[in-house]
Design an enzyme around this catalytic site. Structure first.
Site, short mmCIF file in Angstrom:
data_model
loop_
_atom_site.label_atom_id
_atom_site.label_comp_id
_atom_site.label_asym_id
_atom_site.label_seq_id
_atom_site.Cartn_x
_atom_site.Cartn_y
_atom_site.Cartn_z
N LYS A 78 0.85 -1.19 0.00
CA LYS A 78 0.00 0.00 0.00
C LYS A 78 0.89 1.25 0.00
CE LYS A 78 -3.99 2.01 2.41
NZ LYS A 78 -4.94 1.89 3.54
N SER A 129 -9.93 2.09 2.48
CA SER A 129 -8.98 2.76 1.64
C SER A 129 -7.97 1.85 0.94
CB SER A 129 -8.23 3.80 2.46
OG SER A 129 -7.44 3.16 3.45
N SER A 172 -10.42 -0.20 6.68
CA SER A 172 -9.75 -0.06 5.38
C SER A 172 -9.05 -1.30 4.84
CB SER A 172 -8.73 1.09 5.43
OG SER A 172 -9.39 2.33 5.33
#
Lengths: 93, 483
Positions: free
Chosen positions: B74, B149, B173
């Site tokens: 990420k 997210s 997320s």
């Protein structure tokens, strides 16, 4: 939430709100604050605030230098710097 | 031989039996990444370094637990020498001088970090529609959001580009995108994984964790991701078990807490039916269902939307255009440098949350909002403490429905905030929680959430793995069920 409050909190946040977006932002913030206002219905007398789920005191470690001097690497990623310092517009005339 | 839709375990076997070389794996990852570029799952690819590491592994085979496993990171984790944007214009050109501890841990175990995945800006969002680098698409259907997210990470796994990815979870997320993309993801106990080098959003809630195709793979990744790190004062100094050890424990007489205060009437009907089917599956594995009460659960979303913006407004004050990141051009003085840099660099959702944070922390409102929210946070945690005195895990649907269409939540932010209704409470209480696929609605996957007690990742992994030995929802891909 009114225009004056939004002006104050945007100053505190160092954010400028575009004129055309101001109305929408006031509406959004008003809705969000209205939404979180339901917390006021809860009786929390004598309840200690929970700031961190671990509830442990932060651990200290020995004050020893473990990292090497990263001055050069750190100044390299700055938007503006000379050999020793970060550079910003002149503050004192 | 292809690695598309393969698990870590399967790829490890392919490597050890010399069915594929490390270099061929990396070649295929980039081929798949390019074929799927329309998904916009990656912000930055790390080709040169990945090929070099793969060739080194081919020349000097390693016994490390994850040697040669391609992983997508990420774009919220700092990676030395590799651009790290956090999905924001303000970090558009930021090349960190150091690497996050958790990324270092994964790379030391042999993982190859093939690229940085797209995400909601500063992890603020539940649909991956707030990234400066554009929306991420869900491989399960055109125009569908992947969740957020960690949407780029979820999309990269669901489309078969990589078997694994890192994610972070502040209010859901990892779990919500895992649910909407049909994969497995776990948010560990707060403090299990070092936050050093993770770009902070809400420091008392943020936690990194693994995303993969199976529970078993998540256990493998978690074994390497967890560590006690003296560079993070909230990193837990507790024994870290081998998370594979308990995967196959019998569930006989283990207790699943069912939240009786949960109002399922606002959910998609199919979600409820699928959830109930899953509970039956656990009963057939020997587990028992026990009613529990979490009376303050409905307060978790409003509590979160005070605590998280407050911490975000403090954390994001560091983006001032002075020491790193993007600076606005030609500011006339220092004040304008700050204001212009931040106003140009942050997107609307990030600004909204900073403003809310400044409001709830400002003089006159601090007690009414911030202190109040922290008191309610304690009530929520106490509810969980009591519930866990009598059950081993708690189960809920992960999301209210399957993936929705981009733009469909309108422009009312609260509609988006309610996406995290079931996931947020685990962050507030610091508990480990996982989402794993448990059904399909109109060929769109959804997930089951399993919440565990403090430090009890092994228990939720055990429940999840036993479920995956009996069901094949984790074998579903956008191209059909995996053979």
């Amino acid at each position: 939430m009114d225009k004056k409050t939004v002006t104050t909190i945007s100053y505190l946040s160092r954010l400028k709100i575009d004129g055309e977006k101001e109305e929408k932002i006031i509406k959004d913030l008003d809705n969000i604050i209205g939404f979180v206002d339901k917390l006021n219905d809860v009786d929390t007398s004598n309840i200690e605030p929970l700031t961190n789920p671990l509830e442990k005191t932060a651990k200290t470690r020995k004050d020893e230098v473990t990292a090497k001097n990263l001055k050069k690497e750190l100044l390299e990623v700055a938007p503006s710097a000379n050999e020793d310092f970060f550079l910003v517009p002149r503050v004192v005339e | 031989m292809t690695i598309k839709y393969k698990t870590i375990k399967e790829i490890k076997k392919m490597i050890s039996q010399k069915e594929i070389s490390n270099k061929e794996i990396v070649q295929e990852v980039y081929k798949l990444a390019k074929e799927n570029s329309h998904l916009n799952a990656f912000v930055t690819l790390n080709e040169d370094n990945s090929f070099k590491k793969a060739e080194d592994l081919d020349n000097n085979p390693s016994g490390s637990s994850l040697a040669g496993i391609p992983i997508a990171q990420k774009d919220l984790f700092c990676t030395k020498g590799l651009r790290t944007t956090c999905g924001s214009k303000i970090l558009n050109n930021f090349i960190p001088p150091y690497t996050a501890t958790v990324i270092e841990n994964l790379e030391n175990a042999g993982c190859i970090s093939v690229g940085k995945t797209n995400m909601d800006e500063f992890a603020m969002g539940s649909s991956n529609e707030t990234s400066y680098f554009g929306n991420v698409h869900n491989p399960w259907g055109e125009k569908l959001v992947p969740g957020g997210s960690s949407g780029g990470s979820a999309s990269a796994i669901a489309s078969g580009i990589v078997p694994a990815a890192s994610g972070t979870d502040t209010g859901g997320s990892i779990r919500q995108p895992a649910s909407l993309c049909g994969i497995t993801g776990i948010k560990p106990t707060y403090g299990r994984v070092s936050r050093w080098g993770m770009i902070a959003f809400a420091s008392s809630l943020d936690q990194a964790g693994p995303m993969a195709r199976t529970v078993e793979d998540c256990a493998l990744l978690l074994n390497e991701m967890c560590s006690h790190d003296i560079k993070d004062t909230t990193s837990l100094d507790e024994d870290i078990p081998n998370f594979e050890d308990d995967l196959n424990q019998s569930l006989k007489d283990k207790k699943i807490g069912i939240i009786k205060d949960l109002d399922l009437s606002t959910l998609n009907n199919d979600v409820v039916a699928i959830y109930e089917d899953s509970l039956e599956e656990f009963v057939s594995l020997g587990a028992k269902l026990v009613d529990i009460s979490l009376p303050n659960l409905s307060l978790s979303v409003p509590t979160y939307y005070v605590v998280a913006p407050a911490e975000c407004s403090s954390n994001l004050s560091r983006f001032d255009g002075v020491k790193f990141g993007r600076r606005s051009e030609d500011p006339k003085d220092l004040e304008e440098l700050y204001v212009q840099t931040r106003s140009e660099g942050f997107g609307d959702e990030v600004k909204r949350r900073i403003l809310i944070g400044s409001y709830v922390l400002s003089a006159g409102y601090y007690d009414a909002y911030y202190k109040k929210a922290q008191q309610v946070r304690r009530l929520i945690k106490k509810d969980f403490d009591e519930a866990f005195s009598n059950v081993d895990v708690i189960m809920t649907p992960t999301t209210r429905g399957p993936a929705f269409e981009m733009g469909s939540k309108g422009d009312d932010p609260i509609q988006m905030y309610l996406e995290d209704l079931f996931t947020i409470s685990a962050n507030l209480a610091g508990l480990p929680a996982m989402s794993l696929p448990n059904g399909n609605i109109d060929n769109k996957p959804i997930g089951l959430q399993i919440i565990g007690n403090f430090l009890n990742e092994s228990t939720i992994l055990n429940f999840g793995h036993m479920y995956q030995t009996k069901t094949n929802w984790h074998m579903y891909t956008p191209e059909g069920v995996k053979k």
